[in-house]
Design an enzyme around this catalytic site. Structure first.
Site, mmCIF file in Angstrom:
data_model
loop_
_atom_site.group_PDB
_atom_site.id
_atom_site.type_symbol
_atom_site.label_atom_id
_atom_site.label_comp_id
_atom_site.label_asym_id
_atom_site.label_seq_id
_atom_site.Cartn_x
_atom_site.Cartn_y
_atom_site.Cartn_z
ATOM 1 N N HIS A 257 0.845 -1.196 0.000
ATOM 2 C CA HIS A 257 0.000 0.000 0.000
ATOM 3 C C HIS A 257 0.882 1.248 0.000
ATOM 4 C CE1 HIS A 257 -2.957 2.998 1.132
ATOM 5 N NE2 HIS A 257 -3.894 2.122 0.771
ATOM 6 N N GLU B 166 -4.107 2.040 -7.251
ATOM 7 C CA GLU B 166 -4.527 3.163 -6.412
ATOM 8 C C GLU B 166 -3.636 4.368 -6.701
ATOM 9 O OE1 GLU B 166 -6.699 1.830 -2.630
ATOM 10 O OE2 GLU B 166 -4.585 1.639 -2.157
ATOM 11 N N GLY C 293 -7.966 9.314 -0.475
ATOM 12 C CA GLY C 293 -8.445 10.231 0.565
ATOM 13 C C GLY C 293 -8.625 11.676 0.103
HETATM 14 P P1 13P Z 1 -9.852 6.155 0.196
HETATM 15 O O1 13P Z 1 -10.966 5.313 -0.324
HETATM 16 O O2 13P Z 1 -10.102 6.754 1.531
HETATM 17 O O3 13P Z 1 -9.405 7.156 -0.837
HETATM 18 O O4 13P Z 1 -8.605 5.173 0.427
HETATM 19 C C1 13P Z 1 -8.237 4.332 -0.587
HETATM 20 C C2 13P Z 1 -7.242 3.392 -0.062
HETATM 21 O O5 13P Z 1 -6.127 3.754 0.280
HETATM 22 C C3 13P Z 1 -7.640 1.981 0.081
HETATM 23 O O6 13P Z 1 -6.540 1.157 0.281
#
Ligand code: 13P
Length: 240
Positions: A87, A156, A162
């Site tokens: 991550h 991602e 976020g």
């Molecule tokens: P958000 O959905 O809060 O943007 O986070 C995504 C995330 O990092 C999931 O691993």
């Protein structure tokens, strides 16, 4: 089946988690496979639900005695089936690098844990047109050195996490297709790819309409069970 993986991160204390578990109840879905990834601490509270359990990380050490680490064996003993590896928050804040991800993947596989390997570009890299190069590097530097078994990728974009911002639908489609093509070319395997980064009840439907998207890795929006149920409903309601 679309995957809906909920990454609770370091949010929710014990009481909040107990209430979350209760609200989840017996979620039933025809088209969504729900994976809940709570804090390590609260994994045992989730036992017995109609969903799979994931952990947000795993130790890169296997047999060594290391204070504070959590091993594949320990996770397995709590009925964990999935583990998030790589991550961006761990790359960024904990300075984890490829060799860590390779070790973590190996350890997870030894205990038959399925892997959600996260990749994504920064805003600056995107602005410089480097997205595909960065993703190719994040894929090959790790996947060249492991067995490609029980691994899915979560794309991602770091700038989307976020932030409330997401790439355009075309960008998500092109990028996920690119990731699948790369893996197919390099390893001759079809891999599942999730999208993550500011997924919520308002945008999940359009992203879900992208054929190449196999599911979602959701952070903030998944902290509220009402949202989780809504997202499942939207996935279930999609016509084929
Ligand atoms: P958000 O959905 O809060 O943007 O986070 C995504 C995330 O990092 C999931 O691993």
């Amino acid at each position: 089946m679309k995957i809906l993986a909920c990454n609770i991160k370091n949010k929710m204390d014990r009481l909040e988690t107990e209430s979350y578990v209760e609200q989840l109840g017996e979620i039933v879905s025809e088209k969504a496979k729900l994976i809940i990834c709570p804090s390590f601490l609260f994994l045992p509270l989730f036992k017995g639900g109609n969903y799979s359990l994931g952990s947000q990380d795993i130790s890169s050490f296997n047999e060594a005695t290391v204070t504070g680490e959590i091993t594949a064996k320990q996770l397995k003993s709590l009925d964990v089936s999935y583990v998030i590896i790589g991550h961006s928050e761990r790359r960024n804040y904990k300075h984890e690098i490829n060799i860590d991800f390779i070790n973590k993947i190996n350890h997870a596989q030894e205990k038959d844990l399925r892997i959600i390997y996260c990749i994504g570009e920064t805003e600056e890299e995107k602005e410089h047109g480097e997205t595909f190069d960065i993703l190719e590097k994040q894929i090959s530097e790790v996947l060249n050195n492991v067995v490609l078994k029980d691994i899915m990728i979560a794309y991602e974009p770091i700038w989307a996490i976020g932030s409330g911002k997401i790439p355009t639908i075309k960008e998500i489609q092109n990028t996920i297709e690119y990731i699948k093509d790369i893996v197919d070319e390099k390893y001759e395997q079809q891999i599942k790819v999730l999208y993550g980064g500011s997924v919520n009840v308002d945008n999940i439907e359009v992203i879900n309409n992208i054929e190449a998207v196999d599911g979602f890795l959701v952070g903030g929006a998944s902290l509220d069970v009402t949202n989780v149920k809504k997202m499942i409903e939207i996935i279930d309601n999609k016509g084929n």
